[in-house]
Write a protein that holds these residues in place. Sequence first.
Motif, mmCIF file in Angstrom:
data_model
loop_
_atom_site.group_PDB
_atom_site.id
_atom_site.type_symbol
_atom_site.label_atom_id
_atom_site.label_comp_id
_atom_site.label_asym_id
_atom_site.label_seq_id
_atom_site.Cartn_x
_atom_site.Cartn_y
_atom_site.Cartn_z
ATOM 1 N N ASN A 7 0.942 -1.187 -0.214
ATOM 2 C CA ASN A 7 0.125 0.040 0.008
ATOM 3 C C ASN A 7 0.880 1.335 0.065
ATOM 4 O O ASN A 7 0.538 2.355 -0.584
ATOM 5 C CB ASN A 7 -0.898 -0.001 1.387
ATOM 6 N N MET A 8 2.095 1.220 0.684
ATOM 7 C CA MET A 8 2.891 2.360 0.825
ATOM 8 C C MET A 8 3.581 2.754 -0.470
ATOM 9 O O MET A 8 3.914 3.743 -0.665
ATOM 10 C CB MET A 8 3.916 2.132 1.883
ATOM 11 N N LYS A 9 3.550 1.824 -1.598
ATOM 12 C CA LYS A 9 4.030 2.106 -2.858
ATOM 13 C C LYS A 9 3.424 3.536 -3.242
ATOM 14 O O LYS A 9 3.922 4.122 -4.085
ATOM 15 C CB LYS A 9 4.078 1.133 -3.675
ATOM 16 N N LYS A 10 1.845 3.646 -2.976
ATOM 17 C CA LYS A 10 1.199 4.824 -3.463
ATOM 18 C C LYS A 10 1.669 6.110 -3.035
ATOM 19 O O LYS A 10 1.455 7.021 -3.721
ATOM 20 C CB LYS A 10 -0.106 4.552 -3.076
ATOM 21 N N TYR A 16 11.859 10.803 -10.557
ATOM 22 C CA TYR A 16 13.234 10.314 -11.506
ATOM 23 C C TYR A 16 13.426 8.978 -11.547
ATOM 24 O O TYR A 16 13.801 8.821 -12.925
ATOM 25 C CB TYR A 16 14.599 11.065 -10.517
ATOM 26 N N SER A 17 13.132 8.225 -10.893
ATOM 27 C CA SER A 17 13.659 6.615 -11.279
ATOM 28 C C SER A 17 12.158 5.946 -11.505
ATOM 29 O O SER A 17 12.113 4.881 -12.180
ATOM 30 C CB SER A 17 14.135 5.858 -10.025
ATOM 31 N N LYS A 18 11.063 6.750 -10.907
ATOM 32 C CA LYS A 18 9.812 5.886 -11.268
ATOM 33 C C LYS A 18 9.674 4.568 -10.621
ATOM 34 O O LYS A 18 8.816 3.699 -11.049
ATOM 35 C CB LYS A 18 9.367 5.835 -12.783
ATOM 36 N N VAL A 38 11.744 8.423 -1.054
ATOM 37 C CA VAL A 38 11.512 9.881 -1.373
ATOM 38 C C VAL A 38 12.764 10.570 -1.911
ATOM 39 O O VAL A 38 13.628 10.571 -1.375
ATOM 40 C CB VAL A 38 11.287 10.708 0.220
ATOM 41 N N GLU A 39 12.555 10.793 -3.330
ATOM 42 C CA GLU A 39 13.910 10.936 -4.173
ATOM 43 C C GLU A 39 13.971 12.625 -4.131
ATOM 44 O O GLU A 39 13.095 13.474 -3.562
ATOM 45 C CB GLU A 39 13.384 10.644 -5.578
ATOM 46 N N ASN A 40 14.921 13.233 -4.964
ATOM 47 C CA ASN A 40 15.326 14.436 -4.711
ATOM 48 C C ASN A 40 15.880 14.857 -6.195
ATOM 49 O O ASN A 40 16.500 13.925 -6.683
ATOM 50 C CB ASN A 40 16.291 14.684 -3.590
ATOM 51 N N ASP A 73 7.691 -2.738 -7.584
ATOM 52 C CA ASP A 73 6.675 -3.297 -8.806
ATOM 53 C C ASP A 73 7.475 -4.078 -9.553
ATOM 54 O O ASP A 73 6.961 -4.542 -10.561
ATOM 55 C CB ASP A 73 6.337 -2.190 -9.629
ATOM 56 N N LEU A 74 8.458 -4.658 -9.171
ATOM 57 C CA LEU A 74 9.092 -5.817 -9.611
ATOM 58 C C LEU A 74 8.320 -7.132 -9.893
ATOM 59 O O LEU A 74 7.973 -7.584 -9.008
ATOM 60 C CB LEU A 74 10.734 -5.920 -9.222
ATOM 61 N N LYS A 75 7.969 -7.481 -11.351
ATOM 62 C CA LYS A 75 7.215 -8.644 -11.340
ATOM 63 C C LYS A 75 8.086 -10.004 -11.050
ATOM 64 O O LYS A 75 7.423 -10.834 -10.587
ATOM 65 C CB LYS A 75 7.003 -8.691 -12.711
#
Length: 134
Positions: A7-10, A16-18, A38-40, A73-75
Motif C-alpha cells: 500500500n505504501m508504494k502509492k 526520477y527513477s519511477k 523519497v527522491e530529490n 513493482d518488480l514482477k
Amino acid sequence: MISASSNMKKKSYCPYSKFRVGAALLCEDGTIITGCNVENASYGLSICAERTALTKAVSEGHRRFKAIAVASDLKTSFIVPCGACRQFLIEFGADWDVYMTKPDGTFDVKKTGELLPNGFVPESLEEERVSHMA
Ligand SMILES: O=c1ccn([C@H]2C[C@H](O)[C@@H](CO)O2)c(=O)[nH]1
Ligand SMILES: [Zn+2]
C-alpha cells in the motif's frame, strides 16, 4: 505487513527513477510503521523506503523491531534492500526478519545479519583499540 508495505508504494515520491518502493516495519510492541522512498532533484539525497520507515520509527521512540516488509513493482524478483539500508537495519540487531516481496504477495525472508555478513555494528565501537595521539 506485506499488504501495508505494498500500500505504501502509492505514497512513493519517485519522479526520477519511477521506481516505487514501500516498507512496513513491525515494532516489538506490535506497532507498524510504514515508509516509502523519497527522491530529490539532487539525486544522491534520495532516501529509500526502508530508511524512511526506520527513521520514522526511531523518532517516535521505537528501537526494537521484529520484522520489516519491503515491496516494489518488480514482477519477477523480490526487492532487496540496498547496502545503505542493510547497514541501517543491522544497527538495530542482526537477528530480525526482512521480508522481500513481489507484487503477487510472495516473499523471500532473511535475517538482517544474513543480508550484511561481517557487518560494522554498534558493538564494533566498543572493542579494544590501540592508543593514538590526539
Ligand atoms: O530496496 C530498495 C531499493 C531501492 N529503493 C529506491 C531508491 C530509489 O528511490 C529507487 C531506485 O533505486 O528505489 C528503495 O527505496 N528500496
Ligand atoms: Zn536502501
